[in-house]
Design a protein around this motif. Sequence first.
Motif, PDB file in Angstrom:
ATOM      1  N   GLY A 130     -15.602  26.920  16.296  1.00  0.00           N
ATOM      2  CA  GLY A 130     -14.343  26.187  16.419  1.00  0.00           C
ATOM      3  C   GLY A 130     -13.156  27.073  16.749  1.00  0.00           C
ATOM      4  O   GLY A 130     -12.006  26.614  16.729  1.00  0.00           O
ATOM      5  N   PHE A 131     -13.401  28.339  17.087  1.00  0.00           N
ATOM      6  CA  PHE A 131     -12.295  29.264  17.342  1.00  0.00           C
ATOM      7  C   PHE A 131     -11.493  28.852  18.573  1.00  0.00           C
ATOM      8  O   PHE A 131     -12.000  28.190  19.486  1.00  0.00           O
ATOM      9  N   SER A 132     -10.246  29.276  18.582  1.00  0.00           N
ATOM     10  CA  SER A 132      -9.372  29.072  19.740  1.00  0.00           C
ATOM     11  C   SER A 132      -9.372  30.343  20.576  1.00  0.00           C
ATOM     12  O   SER A 132      -9.087  31.434  20.062  1.00  0.00           O
ATOM     13  N   GLY A 133      -9.664  30.219  21.864  1.00  0.00           N
ATOM     14  CA  GLY A 133      -9.639  31.379  22.735  1.00  0.00           C
ATOM     15  C   GLY A 133      -8.274  32.020  22.796  1.00  0.00           C
ATOM     16  O   GLY A 133      -8.159  33.253  22.783  1.00  0.00           O
ATOM     17  N   ALA A 134      -7.228  31.204  22.827  1.00  0.00           N
ATOM     18  CA  ALA A 134      -5.862  31.733  22.877  1.00  0.00           C
ATOM     19  C   ALA A 134      -5.541  32.513  21.614  1.00  0.00           C
ATOM     20  O   ALA A 134      -4.907  33.575  21.665  1.00  0.00           O
ATOM     21  N   ARG A 135      -5.975  32.000  20.462  1.00  0.00           N
ATOM     22  CA  ARG A 135      -5.707  32.694  19.193  1.00  0.00           C
ATOM     23  C   ARG A 135      -6.487  34.003  19.126  1.00  0.00           C
ATOM     24  O   ARG A 135      -5.958  35.020  18.659  1.00  0.00           O
ATOM     25  N   LEU A 136      -7.724  33.998  19.614  1.00  0.00           N
ATOM     26  CA  LEU A 136      -8.526  35.218  19.585  1.00  0.00           C
ATOM     27  C   LEU A 136      -7.876  36.300  20.443  1.00  0.00           C
ATOM     28  O   LEU A 136      -7.772  37.462  20.021  1.00  0.00           O
ATOM     29  N   VAL A 137      -7.410  35.945  21.613  1.00  0.00           N
ATOM     30  CA  VAL A 137      -6.733  36.908  22.487  1.00  0.00           C
ATOM     31  C   VAL A 137      -5.453  37.402  21.834  1.00  0.00           C
ATOM     32  O   VAL A 137      -5.109  38.588  21.928  1.00  0.00           O
ATOM     33  N   SER A 138      -4.745  36.523  21.139  1.00  0.00           N
ATOM     34  CA  SER A 138      -3.522  36.922  20.439  1.00  0.00           C
ATOM     35  C   SER A 138      -3.816  37.974  19.374  1.00  0.00           C
ATOM     36  O   SER A 138      -3.067  38.950  19.225  1.00  0.00           O
ATOM     37  N   ILE A 139      -4.900  37.792  18.648  1.00  0.00           N
ATOM     38  CA  ILE A 139      -5.295  38.787  17.639  1.00  0.00           C
ATOM     39  C   ILE A 139      -5.635  40.108  18.319  1.00  0.00           C
ATOM     40  O   ILE A 139      -5.259  41.191  17.836  1.00  0.00           O
ATOM     41  N   MET A 140      -6.333  40.048  19.444  1.00  0.00           N
ATOM     42  CA  MET A 140      -6.689  41.266  20.165  1.00  0.00           C
ATOM     43  C   MET A 140      -5.450  41.999  20.671  1.00  0.00           C
ATOM     44  O   MET A 140      -5.402  43.233  20.686  1.00  0.00           O
ATOM     45  N   ASP A 141      -4.440  41.235  21.078  1.00  0.00           N
ATOM     46  CA  ASP A 141      -3.190  41.854  21.535  1.00  0.00           C
ATOM     47  C   ASP A 141      -2.516  42.644  20.417  1.00  0.00           C
ATOM     48  O   ASP A 141      -1.796  43.614  20.685  1.00  0.00           O
ATOM     49  N   GLU A 142      -2.753  42.250  19.181  1.00  0.00           N
ATOM     50  CA  GLU A 142      -2.122  42.916  18.045  1.00  0.00           C
ATOM     51  C   GLU A 142      -2.658  44.327  17.825  1.00  0.00           C
ATOM     52  O   GLU A 142      -1.950  45.185  17.316  1.00  0.00           O
ATOM     53  N   PHE A 143      -3.931  44.558  18.191  1.00  0.00           N
ATOM     54  CA  PHE A 143      -4.491  45.891  17.918  1.00  0.00           C
ATOM     55  C   PHE A 143      -4.944  46.643  19.171  1.00  0.00           C
ATOM     56  O   PHE A 143      -5.431  47.774  19.071  1.00  0.00           O
ATOM     57  N   LYS A 144      -4.784  46.063  20.351  1.00  0.00           N
ATOM     58  CA  LYS A 144      -5.351  46.711  21.539  1.00  0.00           C
ATOM     59  C   LYS A 144      -4.685  48.055  21.842  1.00  0.00           C
ATOM     60  O   LYS A 144      -5.363  48.989  22.274  1.00  0.00           O
ATOM     61  N   GLU A 145      -3.369  48.190  21.623  1.00  0.00           N
ATOM     62  CA  GLU A 145      -2.711  49.453  21.960  1.00  0.00           C
ATOM     63  C   GLU A 145      -3.117  50.593  21.039  1.00  0.00           C
ATOM     64  O   GLU A 145      -3.457  51.684  21.515  1.00  0.00           O
ATOM     65  N   PRO A 146      -3.098  50.418  19.684  1.00  0.00           N
ATOM     66  CA  PRO A 146      -3.577  51.522  18.845  1.00  0.00           C
ATOM     67  C   PRO A 146      -5.055  51.831  19.052  1.00  0.00           C
ATOM     68  O   PRO A 146      -5.468  52.983  18.975  1.00  0.00           O
ATOM     69  N   LEU A 147      -5.854  50.802  19.332  1.00  0.00           N
ATOM     70  CA  LEU A 147      -7.272  51.043  19.615  1.00  0.00           C
ATOM     71  C   LEU A 147      -7.424  51.865  20.891  1.00  0.00           C
ATOM     72  O   LEU A 147      -8.135  52.878  20.918  1.00  0.00           O
ATOM     73  N   TYR A 148      -6.751  51.456  21.940  1.00  0.00           N
ATOM     74  CA  TYR A 148      -6.871  52.143  23.227  1.00  0.00           C
ATOM     75  C   TYR A 148      -6.326  53.564  23.148  1.00  0.00           C
ATOM     76  O   TYR A 148      -6.926  54.496  23.705  1.00  0.00           O
ATOM     77  N   SER A 149      -5.218  53.734  22.441  1.00  0.00           N
ATOM     78  CA  SER A 149      -4.647  55.072  22.266  1.00  0.00           C
ATOM     79  C   SER A 149      -5.660  55.999  21.608  1.00  0.00           C
ATOM     80  O   SER A 149      -5.830  57.163  22.024  1.00  0.00           O
ATOM     81  N   HIS A 150      -6.350  55.499  20.609  1.00  0.00           N
ATOM     82  CA  HIS A 150      -7.364  56.303  19.926  1.00  0.00           C
ATOM     83  C   HIS A 150      -8.538  56.616  20.845  1.00  0.00           C
ATOM     84  O   HIS A 150      -9.004  57.765  20.908  1.00  0.00           O
TER      85      HIS A 150
END
Length: 254
Positions: A130-150
């Motif tokens: 029942g997940f929302s694709g938009a919500r999942l992408v929003s969560i990913m946006d929250e951590f993508k920069e520190p993850l990518y930097s690492h």
Amino acid sequence: MASSALPPMYTDTPLAPIPTAKFETGKDDPFTIEASHMALSHNAFIRGFNTIYQQAPRVGPADKADFVGYCLAWVDCVATHHHYEETELFPNIDKAAGQTGLMDSAVHEHEAFQGGLERFRNYLQDEGAGFSGARLVSIMDEFKEPLYSHLKSEPPAIVALARYSTKDKPIDILGIADAAGKKQVTLKFMLNTLPVFFLNMETVEFEGGMWHGVFPPLKGLARTVMNQAIPMLHSGRWRFASCSADGRAKRLAV
């Protein structure tokens, strides 16, 4: 008309793969090689991230359960990788060098995105299909920069460890990494998680194909089993990956 209905090809967005140290410098000392292997591994995580980011808004109800399984395998793979680094790889590097905290910066980087990975995991476990694709992408946006930097910064940190390796106290970085990596591979992990790593490993075109058949270091039957036989177990999940079993970028599932 038929071709326009096909799913799109995988693309390296929103995160771009990172170059290997060997490709950039031409060196082949052990620290350059281990840093390159780490970069290649990180690129599998990056492509996995991208496949989720690209397909989450498009995945339909009939495919959502499989997609959740794929997403959870990805986050488990990333989390397990960082756990083995902190419990095996980094402590053994310190021990070999006779130093402490040589990779503390990487540990702090892990902490910067760990909360985001857990929110990602918890959201999918709570919502299931029942997940929302938009919500999942929003969560990913929250951590993508520190993850990518690492993911970008850790391979150069491995190269820099060479200065602690001396004739009197050599650091067998390749041996240490190999031993640490083997400890994370259980049968459960191999069957339920590792395909998300191997099937996001593009080697045919990346850096002119210099790593094709070289990394991951599997040959013959072992490569066939890992890339083709094992993924048959949860084939519905692995179809969302970015690459075919032979390391070529492919069309996405949706």
